[in-house]
Each structure stands twice: as structure tokens, then as C-alpha cells.
Design a protein around this motif. Sequence first.
Motif, PDB file in Angstrom:
ATOM      1  N   LEU A  22      54.719   4.620 -45.693  1.00 57.19           N
ATOM      2  CA  LEU A  22      55.573   4.931 -46.855  1.00 57.19           C
ATOM      3  C   LEU A  22      56.438   6.158 -46.564  1.00 57.19           C
ATOM      4  O   LEU A  22      57.635   6.179 -46.869  1.00 57.19           O
ATOM      5  N   ALA A  23      55.816   7.155 -45.926  1.00 57.57           N
ATOM      6  CA  ALA A  23      56.548   8.393 -45.620  1.00 57.57           C
ATOM      7  C   ALA A  23      57.653   8.122 -44.606  1.00 57.57           C
ATOM      8  O   ALA A  23      58.751   8.697 -44.688  1.00 57.57           O
ATOM      9  N   ALA A  24      57.378   7.224 -43.640  1.00 63.72           N
ATOM     10  CA  ALA A  24      58.386   6.915 -42.611  1.00 63.72           C
ATOM     11  C   ALA A  24      59.642   6.336 -43.266  1.00 63.72           C
ATOM     12  O   ALA A  24      60.765   6.705 -42.919  1.00 63.72           O
ATOM     13  N   ALA A  25      59.451   5.451 -44.228  1.00 62.44           N
ATOM     14  CA  ALA A  25      60.607   4.859 -44.924  1.00 62.44           C
ATOM     15  C   ALA A  25      61.344   5.934 -45.716  1.00 62.44           C
ATOM     16  O   ALA A  25      62.576   6.029 -45.680  1.00 62.44           O
ATOM     17  N   GLY A  34      71.519  -2.995 -35.570  1.00 64.97           N
ATOM     18  CA  GLY A  34      72.255  -1.834 -35.054  1.00 64.97           C
ATOM     19  C   GLY A  34      71.635  -0.534 -35.547  1.00 64.97           C
ATOM     20  O   GLY A  34      71.539   0.450 -34.801  1.00 64.97           O
ATOM     21  N   GLY A  35      71.188  -0.516 -36.796  1.00 63.14           N
ATOM     22  CA  GLY A  35      70.533   0.675 -37.351  1.00 63.14           C
ATOM     23  C   GLY A  35      69.231   0.956 -36.607  1.00 63.14           C
ATOM     24  O   GLY A  35      68.902   2.108 -36.308  1.00 63.14           O
ATOM     25  N   ALA A  36      68.490  -0.109 -36.291  1.00 65.53           N
ATOM     26  CA  ALA A  36      67.228   0.062 -35.551  1.00 65.53           C
ATOM     27  C   ALA A  36      67.522   0.597 -34.148  1.00 65.53           C
ATOM     28  O   ALA A  36      66.824   1.484 -33.650  1.00 65.53           O
ATOM     29  N   ALA A  37      68.574   0.063 -33.523  1.00 67.18           N
ATOM     30  CA  ALA A  37      68.953   0.554 -32.187  1.00 67.18           C
ATOM     31  C   ALA A  37      69.369   2.024 -32.274  1.00 67.18           C
ATOM     32  O   ALA A  37      69.049   2.833 -31.390  1.00 67.18           O
ATOM     33  N   LEU A  38      70.069   2.369 -33.351  1.00 70.28           N
ATOM     34  CA  LEU A  38      70.483   3.762 -33.560  1.00 70.28           C
ATOM     35  C   LEU A  38      69.250   4.667 -33.660  1.00 70.28           C
ATOM     36  O   LEU A  38      69.215   5.762 -33.074  1.00 70.28           O
ATOM     37  N   TYR A  39      68.224   4.210 -34.395  1.00 66.94           N
ATOM     38  CA  TYR A  39      67.032   5.051 -34.535  1.00 66.94           C
ATOM     39  C   TYR A  39      66.383   5.290 -33.170  1.00 66.94           C
ATOM     40  O   TYR A  39      65.992   6.411 -32.839  1.00 66.94           O
ATOM     41  N   ALA A  81      68.982   1.070 -43.606  1.00 62.24           N
ATOM     42  CA  ALA A  81      67.760   0.243 -43.694  1.00 62.24           C
ATOM     43  C   ALA A  81      67.222  -0.050 -42.294  1.00 62.24           C
ATOM     44  O   ALA A  81      66.006  -0.041 -42.071  1.00 62.24           O
ATOM     45  N   GLY A  82      68.135  -0.311 -41.348  1.00 66.10           N
ATOM     46  CA  GLY A  82      67.700  -0.600 -39.978  1.00 66.10           C
ATOM     47  C   GLY A  82      66.994   0.596 -39.358  1.00 66.10           C
ATOM     48  O   GLY A  82      65.962   0.451 -38.678  1.00 66.10           O
ATOM     49  N   GLN A  83      67.509   1.788 -39.608  1.00 67.46           N
ATOM     50  CA  GLN A  83      66.859   2.989 -39.067  1.00 67.46           C
ATOM     51  C   GLN A  83      65.476   3.164 -39.691  1.00 67.46           C
ATOM     52  O   GLN A  83      64.495   3.453 -38.989  1.00 67.46           O
ATOM     53  N   ALA A  84      65.414   2.975 -41.013  1.00 63.42           N
ATOM     54  CA  ALA A  84      64.130   3.144 -41.706  1.00 63.42           C
ATOM     55  C   ALA A  84      63.134   2.088 -41.244  1.00 63.42           C
ATOM     56  O   ALA A  84      61.952   2.387 -41.003  1.00 63.42           O
ATOM     57  N   MET A  85      63.607   0.847 -41.113  1.00 61.84           N
ATOM     58  CA  MET A  85      62.728  -0.234 -40.638  1.00 61.84           C
ATOM     59  C   MET A  85      62.116   0.153 -39.297  1.00 61.84           C
ATOM     60  O   MET A  85      60.914   0.010 -39.071  1.00 61.84           O
ATOM     61  N   GLN A  86      62.963   0.667 -38.402  1.00 62.15           N
ATOM     62  CA  GLN A  86      62.478   0.989 -37.067  1.00 62.15           C
ATOM     63  C   GLN A  86      61.484   2.139 -37.108  1.00 62.15           C
ATOM     64  O   GLN A  86      60.481   2.121 -36.403  1.00 62.15           O
ATOM     65  N   LYS A  87      61.741   3.135 -37.963  1.00 59.12           N
ATOM     66  CA  LYS A  87      60.775   4.238 -38.045  1.00 59.12           C
ATOM     67  C   LYS A  87      59.433   3.719 -38.569  1.00 59.12           C
ATOM     68  O   LYS A  87      58.373   4.120 -38.085  1.00 59.12           O
ATOM     69  N   VAL A  88      59.483   2.814 -39.550  1.00 57.25           N
ATOM     70  CA  VAL A  88      58.236   2.249 -40.084  1.00 57.25           C
ATOM     71  C   VAL A  88      57.519   1.437 -39.001  1.00 57.25           C
ATOM     72  O   VAL A  88      56.311   1.572 -38.797  1.00 57.25           O
ATOM     73  N   LEU A  89      58.261   0.587 -38.281  1.00 64.37           N
ATOM     74  CA  LEU A  89      57.636  -0.250 -37.238  1.00 64.37           C
ATOM     75  C   LEU A  89      57.013   0.610 -36.145  1.00 64.37           C
ATOM     76  O   LEU A  89      55.917   0.329 -35.659  1.00 64.37           O
TER      77      LEU A  89
END
Length: 328
Positions: free
Chosen positions: A150-153, A72-77, A259-267
Motif C-alpha cells: 500500500l505504501a509503495a503505491a 512506459g511508466g514502469a520502464a521509467l520507474y 500508474a505505471g511507475q506505481a505499479m512497478q514499485k508495488v511489483l
Amino acid sequence: MERPTTGTSDVAIAAYDQSDLRHAAEAGIRAPSLHNSQPWLFGLRDGALEIRVDPTRRLASDRTGWAARVAGGAALYNTRLALAVAGRPALVVPHPDPADRDLIARLTPGASRPPTYAEAELYDAIARRYSNRGPFWPAPVPAEVRRALLAAARDELAWLDLLVGATALAAVSEIAYSADRVLRRDARYQAELAAWTHADQAPDGVPAHAGAPLPEPQDMLPQRLFTDRRRAPGRDYEPEPLVGVLGVAGDRPADQTRAGQAMQKVLLTATAAGLDTSMISQPIEVPAAREQLRRSLGRTGSPQILLRFGYGTPGHPTRRRDVADVLV
Ligand SMILES: Cc1cc2nc3c(=O)[nH]c(=O)nc-3n(C[C@H](O)[C@H](O)[C@H](O)COP(=O)(O)O)c2cc1C
């Protein structure tokens, strides 16, 4: 028809409407989710956009709801990026209602502005990102790309530990394999995994062709069994994979969404830089392994997902359900 407006400042801001919702959800559904279960819903309420976990699509093995909230956090990002590129950036309140645990975030329109170059670049990467579980080529990931990951996270208030050296990698490999053994002995877990794996073009679940080839003893990391395909002769996994552990300060629902948002920004940052990626979560799903992982990293806070980066053979994005199925 004129849009209704929100906001108390002198500049009236048009509320989000059905077309914003659809545009946002189309990006949101491209997010990764455990076994491609797509446990999300998108809706409009009083001119705000809401993203929630769909409890009917939460995996039985996801007892705490961690996997659904990371997805859900990744979808939010993704929705944040979509709204930003449409010139309608959102103000986000994560988990606005403590009594409504499935409500991931409420997004209200902020002041209109053109997207930044970085937002446009990451938005473009949404459609190109997919899990590549095959072996990567041994080419190293350049230092400036590592710094960007690293910066994305950090931008999303998470940490990413890129494992450096054989000792760090061996320690994480051992923890990941011990977690994988626990999950392989769990018949219900395996039955659920099998139920989400398919050979055809289903709109959810993992197609067998997207699975990793059958494991071999020299592999550094455990892979899920989505297929019984053997690897091409000599096409082994990279000997020193670039693996990162992403974590956040705590392990409450809001931390997992973060964490989901950060994961998605990193990916997406990795995808934009031409890298392939995949996710590994066995050591997060087994509590003892997760604690071991946290200690081995010397971290306070909580690891939330492992990410693997490299240069792979091109594959295809996996399917999603129709956007109409996730709008409420
Ligand atoms: C919380 C979470 C855990 C995941 N764990 C794994 C994993 O252990 N192994 C794996 O191969 N993929 C894992 N994935 C990736 C999903 O299988 C993948 O996102 C999904 O099948 C959709 O495919 P796509 O990433 O190609 O869009 C995970 C994804 C999420 C969000």
C-alpha cells in the motif's frame, strides 16, 4: 574525456552520457508490458535521458495508448532506480512536451548521492520479477507486507485497494469475467493475442510456458489463453487470492504514466518480499467494466490495473529484445 555539465548551482553536475543511457535502458526493458510488446525507446538529448513510446510497437487493440503508457511508466520507474543505484539519481519531468504525446519523460541528473537501502533492494528485484500466472499456495500474505504494498503505491501518488473478504472479491471477479467475455468475442483482439503468443524463445511476446493453465469453472479470475496446458491434478488456484486494484486520480496520459511507475514499485516491493505477482487488465480494457470496477470500489479517479500476489512455484523471467534495439 570530461563529461559536459548541466545545472546552474555552484556544484556542476555531469550530464547523462551513453553509459548512463545504456545502464538505464537495461533496467528499463525489464519492465512488464501488455503481451510483452515492449513499446519503448530510450535516448539522449542535450545531456538528458528521454523515454518514449515506440508507436510502431503499440498494440492495435490499445487504441487510446493506455497500455503503452503504463508499460512506459514502469520502464521509467526501473530507469529511475538504475540511475539512483549508480549514484546519478534523476530529476524527472513526465510528459514534458504536450505536442509530443509519445514522450513519456525527460530525466536530467540531480545532485549525486549514494543510493538508499530501499532503492538498492528494489533495483535488485528488477531482474527477479516476472509474471507468475499459475496457482499460488494458500499461505496468507503477512500484514506488514500488505502495508508495504500500500505504501509503495502511495509513494508514487497512486492508490492500491487490496480486496478484503469474499464479497469484494466476488464483485471484482464478476466484472473481470464479463470483460473477458467481451474480449473473447472480439476476433481481432484474439488474433492479436495469438500473434503475440509463441512456443519458442522469441525476444518478445509471451512464451506459452509462461501462460496460465487452461481455465476451470471454479477459478476466481479470468486468465489469458497463452497455452493449452492443463493444470496438475489437485493444483487449483488459491481460493482467496490476494488481489489489488491500482488506480490514480485521473486518466490523462500523465496519470497513466504515473500508474505505471506505481505499479512497478508495488511489483518490485512484492518481489523483494518474496512474493510472486501477475497482472490482469481485461476489466480495464473494456470501458463499461472499468466504470463498474470504479463504482464497486467506491473510488473517484481511475483504476489502471489489477495485481495478484502470492507464493507460487518458481518460474523464469521472460525474454526481452536486445538493449541495442531500444536505443535511439
Ligand atoms: C498494461 C499491462 C497489462 C497487462 N495485462 C495482463 C493480463 O491481463 N494478463 C496477464 O497475464 N498479463 C498481463 N500483463 C503482463 C504482461 O503479459 C507481462 O508483463 C509480459 O508478458 C512480460 O512478462 P513478465 O511480466 O514476466 O516480464 C500486463 C502488463 C501490462 C504492463
